[in-house]
Scaffold this motif. Structure first.
Motif, PDB file in Angstrom:
ATOM      1  N   GLY A  33     -38.475  24.892  72.332  1.00 15.70           N
ATOM      2  CA  GLY A  33     -37.359  25.082  73.244  1.00 15.70           C
ATOM      3  C   GLY A  33     -36.454  23.875  73.345  1.00 15.70           C
ATOM      4  N   ALA A  34     -35.926  23.644  74.544  1.00 16.33           N
ATOM      5  CA  ALA A  34     -34.889  22.646  74.766  1.00 16.33           C
ATOM      6  C   ALA A  34     -35.457  21.306  75.210  1.00 16.33           C
ATOM      7  N   VAL A  35     -34.697  20.244  74.880  1.00 14.73           N
ATOM      8  CA  VAL A  35     -35.027  18.893  75.325  1.00 14.73           C
ATOM      9  C   VAL A  35     -33.720  18.129  75.528  1.00 14.73           C
ATOM     10  N   PHE A  36     -33.687  17.274  76.539  1.00 15.79           N
ATOM     11  CA  PHE A  36     -32.555  16.393  76.769  1.00 15.79           C
ATOM     12  C   PHE A  36     -32.889  15.002  76.238  1.00 15.79           C
ATOM     13  N   TYR A  52     -32.138  19.497  86.298  1.00 17.58           N
ATOM     14  CA  TYR A  52     -32.755  19.976  85.062  1.00 17.58           C
ATOM     15  C   TYR A  52     -34.120  19.331  84.820  1.00 17.58           C
ATOM     16  N   GLY A  53     -34.779  18.967  85.898  1.00 17.76           N
ATOM     17  CA  GLY A  53     -36.080  18.309  85.794  1.00 17.76           C
ATOM     18  C   GLY A  53     -37.160  19.173  85.182  1.00 17.76           C
ATOM     19  N   HIS A  54     -36.932  20.473  85.103  1.00 13.11           N
ATOM     20  CA  HIS A  54     -37.920  21.374  84.500  1.00 13.11           C
ATOM     21  C   HIS A  54     -37.840  21.382  82.978  1.00 13.11           C
ATOM     22  N   LEU A 278     -26.478  28.114  77.898  1.00 17.14           N
ATOM     23  CA  LEU A 278     -27.094  27.715  76.642  1.00 17.14           C
ATOM     24  C   LEU A 278     -28.612  27.531  76.783  1.00 17.14           C
ATOM     25  N   LEU A 279     -29.031  27.062  77.934  1.00 15.73           N
ATOM     26  CA  LEU A 279     -30.453  26.866  78.157  1.00 15.73           C
ATOM     27  C   LEU A 279     -31.214  28.185  78.224  1.00 15.73           C
TER      28      LEU A 279
END
Length: 282
Positions: A33-36, A52-54, A278-279
């Motif tokens: 999945g997603a990562v910052f 967006y801490g999750h 997008l998330l």
């Protein structure tokens, strides 16, 4: 303990981290999945990390300051700059303490062990090694390594018989085989994100502009930067290689900095009001 004994002990610790401490193979493909990726450009100062801490986050160098008033623990903290460790030791300590894992370059970890060996105690530390820089083994010429790397599916690397610099440009899909520096730490974070298994990467604070500096320091107290010196020869070609030969259906990169020096044709710009959609999209 004399100086030689101390140096020998540190070398043994470094070898232990690479061979038996926290091998990168243990976390390869573990996530999805997603990562910052949170860098230190001024645009990172406005990013709402709590909202967006999750979503997993990767911090680096001084960008750990973005989490100073937050309960969020970044998944990884990265540092591969021995000078940064020497001059900003409290920030490196903070990065290791606040994050679930830390990935430190060989030189950075060496300086840290020399100045504060207790900083790594009871923490999950991974040793990052640059490609073609084995602790035990022969270093090949940049050309010879680049030629050999073309046959490795985990490595994307430019090759040139005429010019030396292109042979230093590349991307590693497997951190166990090392990483390409790209002359900027967010590029190492992108290789780590791929290695970990993430498929959607959002770049925060990857402005890559020498001015106005980092979000957490300005003026005379700020550390000097080589962004202007390295951008055309190393940084931009590294990101261009990533966009051309790595990014695709299974690994997407988005840039959240409206002021980023990276051309928008490389990675789509994402405005804050577009992020949630997008998330949640596949």
């Amino acid at each position: 303990m004399n100086a030689n004994d101390s140096t020998g002990a540190i070398e043994q610790q470094l070898e232990a981290y690479w061979d038996g401490g926290r091998p990168f193979e243990s976390c390869r493909g573990k996530y999805s999945g997603a990562v910052f990726i949170i860098a230190s450009g001024p645009s990172a100062g406005a990013f709402p990390v709590e909202r967006y801490g999750h979503i997993p986050m990767i911090a680096m160098n001084g960008s750990i300051m973005r989490f100073a008033d937050s309960s969020i623990r970044p998944l990884f903290y990265l540092c591969d700059d021995r000078g940064f460790v020497r001059l900003r030791l409290p920030l490196v300590r903070q990065g290791i303490q606040r994050s679930q894992h830390a990935a430190l370059g060989y030189g950075a970890l060496e300086v840290l062990l020399q100045n504060d060996s207790e900083a790594v105690d009871d923490h999950s530390i991974f040793l990052m090694q640059r490609t073609n820089r084995p602790i035990n083994g022969r270093v090949l010429s940049d050309r010879r390594y680049a030629w050999r790397a073309q046959k490795d599916p985990d490595i994307e690397c430019d090759f040139s018989l005429l010019r030396q610099k292109p042979n230093r440009i590349g991307f590693s899909r497997n951190m166990s085989k090392g990483y390409f520096i790209g002359r900027t730490i967010p590029f190492a974070a992108l290789q780590l994100a791929y290695h970990l298994g993430f498929t959607k990467v959002f770049l925060v604070g990857v402005d890559l502009n020498a001015q106005p500096g980092r979000f957490y320091e300005q003026g005379e107290a700020a550390l000097p930067t080589r962004l202007d010196d390295d951008f055309d020869d190393y940084i931009l070609p590294s990101f261009e290689l990533l966009a051309k030969r790595v990014v695709g259906e299974h690994f997407k990169v988005f840039n959240m900095s409206s002021a980023s020096r990276l051309p928008r044709e490389l990675f789509p710009y994402v405005a804050p009001d577009q992020l949630d959609d997008l998330l949640t999209s596949s």
